[in-house]
Design a protein around this motif. Structure first.
Motif, PDB file in Angstrom:
ATOM      1  N   ASP A 117      -8.219   4.441 -10.454  1.00  0.00           N
ATOM      2  CA  ASP A 117      -9.321   5.373 -10.278  1.00  0.00           C
ATOM      3  C   ASP A 117      -9.630   5.976 -11.647  1.00  0.00           C
ATOM      4  O   ASP A 117      -8.768   6.587 -12.267  1.00  0.00           O
ATOM      5  CB  ASP A 117      -8.912   6.458  -9.292  1.00  0.00           C
ATOM      6  CG  ASP A 117     -10.009   7.467  -9.016  1.00  0.00           C
ATOM      7  OD1 ASP A 117     -11.096   7.357  -9.616  1.00  0.00           O
ATOM      8  OD2 ASP A 117      -9.763   8.365  -8.195  1.00  0.00           O
TER       9      ASP A 117
ATOM     10  N   ARG B  13      -3.923   4.939  -8.259  1.00  0.00           N
ATOM     11  CA  ARG B  13      -4.155   3.525  -7.993  1.00  0.00           C
ATOM     12  C   ARG B  13      -4.483   3.343  -6.513  1.00  0.00           C
ATOM     13  O   ARG B  13      -3.993   4.080  -5.672  1.00  0.00           O
ATOM     14  CB  ARG B  13      -2.925   2.716  -8.379  1.00  0.00           C
ATOM     15  CG  ARG B  13      -2.723   2.676  -9.890  1.00  0.00           C
ATOM     16  CD  ARG B  13      -1.324   2.202 -10.264  1.00  0.00           C
ATOM     17  NE  ARG B  13      -1.161   2.005 -11.694  1.00  0.00           N
ATOM     18  CZ  ARG B  13      -0.991   2.964 -12.586  1.00  0.00           C
ATOM     19  NH1 ARG B  13      -0.986   4.215 -12.209  1.00  0.00           N
ATOM     20  NH2 ARG B  13      -0.825   2.690 -13.861  1.00  0.00           N
ATOM     21  N   GLN B  14      -5.303   2.341  -6.244  1.00  0.00           N
ATOM     22  CA  GLN B  14      -5.691   2.021  -4.867  1.00  0.00           C
ATOM     23  C   GLN B  14      -5.510   0.526  -4.632  1.00  0.00           C
ATOM     24  O   GLN B  14      -5.751  -0.278  -5.527  1.00  0.00           O
ATOM     25  CB  GLN B  14      -7.144   2.406  -4.598  1.00  0.00           C
ATOM     26  CG  GLN B  14      -7.437   3.883  -4.748  1.00  0.00           C
ATOM     27  CD  GLN B  14      -6.674   4.745  -3.777  1.00  0.00           C
ATOM     28  OE1 GLN B  14      -6.472   4.372  -2.624  1.00  0.00           O
ATOM     29  NE2 GLN B  14      -6.218   5.891  -4.232  1.00  0.00           N
TER      30      GLN B  14
ATOM     31  N   VAL C 146       1.012   4.267  -2.799  1.00  0.00           N
ATOM     32  CA  VAL C 146       0.865   5.676  -2.424  1.00  0.00           C
ATOM     33  C   VAL C 146       2.067   6.477  -2.927  1.00  0.00           C
ATOM     34  O   VAL C 146       1.910   7.571  -3.483  1.00  0.00           O
ATOM     35  CB  VAL C 146       0.704   5.833  -0.894  1.00  0.00           C
ATOM     36  CG1 VAL C 146       0.829   7.287  -0.476  1.00  0.00           C
ATOM     37  CG2 VAL C 146      -0.639   5.274  -0.437  1.00  0.00           C
TER      38      VAL C 146
ATOM     39  N   ASN D 274       1.675   7.044  -6.577  1.00  0.00           N
ATOM     40  CA  ASN D 274       0.651   8.056  -6.822  1.00  0.00           C
ATOM     41  C   ASN D 274       1.194   9.462  -6.570  1.00  0.00           C
ATOM     42  O   ASN D 274       0.993  10.370  -7.378  1.00  0.00           O
ATOM     43  CB  ASN D 274      -0.579   7.816  -5.945  1.00  0.00           C
ATOM     44  CG  ASN D 274      -1.415   6.652  -6.411  1.00  0.00           C
ATOM     45  OD1 ASN D 274      -1.278   6.171  -7.530  1.00  0.00           O
ATOM     46  ND2 ASN D 274      -2.283   6.184  -5.542  1.00  0.00           N
TER      47      ASN D 274
ATOM     48  N   ASN E  93      -3.752   8.664   3.248  1.00  0.00           N
ATOM     49  CA  ASN E  93      -3.580   7.240   2.989  1.00  0.00           C
ATOM     50  C   ASN E  93      -2.189   6.779   3.435  1.00  0.00           C
ATOM     51  O   ASN E  93      -2.022   5.704   4.013  1.00  0.00           O
ATOM     52  CB  ASN E  93      -3.795   6.979   1.495  1.00  0.00           C
ATOM     53  CG  ASN E  93      -4.193   5.565   1.191  1.00  0.00           C
ATOM     54  OD1 ASN E  93      -4.423   4.754   2.071  1.00  0.00           O
ATOM     55  ND2 ASN E  93      -4.276   5.267  -0.093  1.00  0.00           N
TER      56      ASN E  93
ATOM     57  N   ILE F  85      -4.862  -4.243  -7.354  1.00  0.00           N
ATOM     58  CA  ILE F  85      -4.585  -2.812  -7.350  1.00  0.00           C
ATOM     59  C   ILE F  85      -5.432  -2.223  -8.468  1.00  0.00           C
ATOM     60  O   ILE F  85      -5.288  -2.603  -9.628  1.00  0.00           O
ATOM     61  CB  ILE F  85      -3.088  -2.528  -7.551  1.00  0.00           C
ATOM     62  CG1 ILE F  85      -2.292  -3.133  -6.391  1.00  0.00           C
ATOM     63  CG2 ILE F  85      -2.845  -1.028  -7.659  1.00  0.00           C
ATOM     64  CD1 ILE F  85      -0.803  -3.051  -6.541  1.00  0.00           C
TER      65      ILE F  85
ATOM     66  N   ARG G  37       0.838  -1.205   0.000  1.00  0.00           N
ATOM     67  CA  ARG G  37       0.000   0.000   0.000  1.00  0.00           C
ATOM     68  C   ARG G  37       0.873   1.256   0.000  1.00  0.00           C
ATOM     69  O   ARG G  37       0.604   2.210  -0.743  1.00  0.00           O
ATOM     70  CB  ARG G  37      -0.909  -0.017   1.222  1.00  0.00           C
ATOM     71  CG  ARG G  37      -1.854   1.150   1.342  1.00  0.00           C
ATOM     72  CD  ARG G  37      -2.726   0.975   2.566  1.00  0.00           C
ATOM     73  NE  ARG G  37      -3.523   2.141   2.861  1.00  0.00           N
ATOM     74  CZ  ARG G  37      -4.085   2.371   4.041  1.00  0.00           C
ATOM     75  NH1 ARG G  37      -3.961   1.496   5.023  1.00  0.00           N
ATOM     76  NH2 ARG G  37      -4.790   3.453   4.240  1.00  0.00           N
TER      77      ARG G  37
ATOM     78  N   GLU H 289      -5.570  13.380  -0.125  1.00  0.00           N
ATOM     79  CA  GLU H 289      -6.047  12.026   0.155  1.00  0.00           C
ATOM     80  C   GLU H 289      -4.888  11.034   0.217  1.00  0.00           C
ATOM     81  O   GLU H 289      -4.877  10.125   1.049  1.00  0.00           O
ATOM     82  CB  GLU H 289      -7.045  11.580  -0.917  1.00  0.00           C
ATOM     83  CG  GLU H 289      -8.394  12.222  -0.808  1.00  0.00           C
ATOM     84  CD  GLU H 289      -9.342  11.767  -1.911  1.00  0.00           C
ATOM     85  OE1 GLU H 289      -9.030  10.788  -2.625  1.00  0.00           O
ATOM     86  OE2 GLU H 289     -10.402  12.400  -2.049  1.00  0.00           O
ATOM     87  N   GLU H 290      -3.920  11.209  -0.655  1.00  0.00           N
ATOM     88  CA  GLU H 290      -2.773  10.294  -0.665  1.00  0.00           C
ATOM     89  C   GLU H 290      -1.922  10.450   0.586  1.00  0.00           C
ATOM     90  O   GLU H 290      -1.394   9.470   1.111  1.00  0.00           O
ATOM     91  CB  GLU H 290      -1.929  10.500  -1.927  1.00  0.00           C
ATOM     92  CG  GLU H 290      -2.614  10.068  -3.194  1.00  0.00           C
ATOM     93  CD  GLU H 290      -3.033   8.612  -3.200  1.00  0.00           C
ATOM     94  OE1 GLU H 290      -2.297   7.739  -2.686  1.00  0.00           O
ATOM     95  OE2 GLU H 290      -4.125   8.324  -3.730  1.00  0.00           O
TER      96      GLU H 290
END
Length: 136
Positions: free
Chosen positions: A70, A45-46, A24, A27, A104, A67, A20, A100-101
């Motif tokens: 978005d 990507r998440q 991040v 991203n 995260n 993975i 994860r 948001e990243e």
């Protein structure tokens, strides 16, 4: 639950959180990229987690099942002088939301640290158990 299974469960969580954190980082590294020659910009990507049985009833760990990308549209900024501007003068940037990243990243980092702490505590308890056995 056996204390040794705790290492498997926490180890799976550490591995998943590590993946994860890598996503991040990717991203964030691509947050300000513009559309490439194919016209598409980087898509955030998440990581999707899945519960995985770990050798016994009631014992489960976590793995990264996939993975995902978005598919929300990227930011469009009017800059007609930019070399990547389209016919209307807009430049398409990635759809990565840096706030948001960062949230995260903090969440993944804390989860990683907590699972390391669980493993260290378990190790300490096992060592104390062994020391008790030696004193008799």
């Amino acid at each position: 639950m056996s204390m040794f299974k705790i290492f498997n469960v926490s180890g799976s969580a550490v591995s998943a959180q590590s993946q994860r954190l890598n996503v991040v980082a990717s991203n964030l590294a691509n947050a300000d990229t513009v559309a490439g020659p194919d016209g598409s910009a980087y898509k955030a990507r998440q990581v999707v987690f899945t519960t995985t049985p770990m050798g016994g009833p009631g014992t489960a760990g976590v793995t990264v099942s996939q993975i995902t990308e978005d598919n929300t549209p990227g930011r469009r900024i009017h800059d007609p002088k930019h070399p990547q501007a389209d016919a209307d003068g807009y430049v398409t940037y990635s759809n990565v939301n840096t706030v948001e990243e960062m949230v995260n990243m903090i969440s993944a980092s804390r989860s990683y640290q907590n699972n390391i702490e669980v493993m260290n505590t378990t190790k300490s308890l096992l060592m104390k158990t062994l020391q008790m056995g030696q004193s008799n």
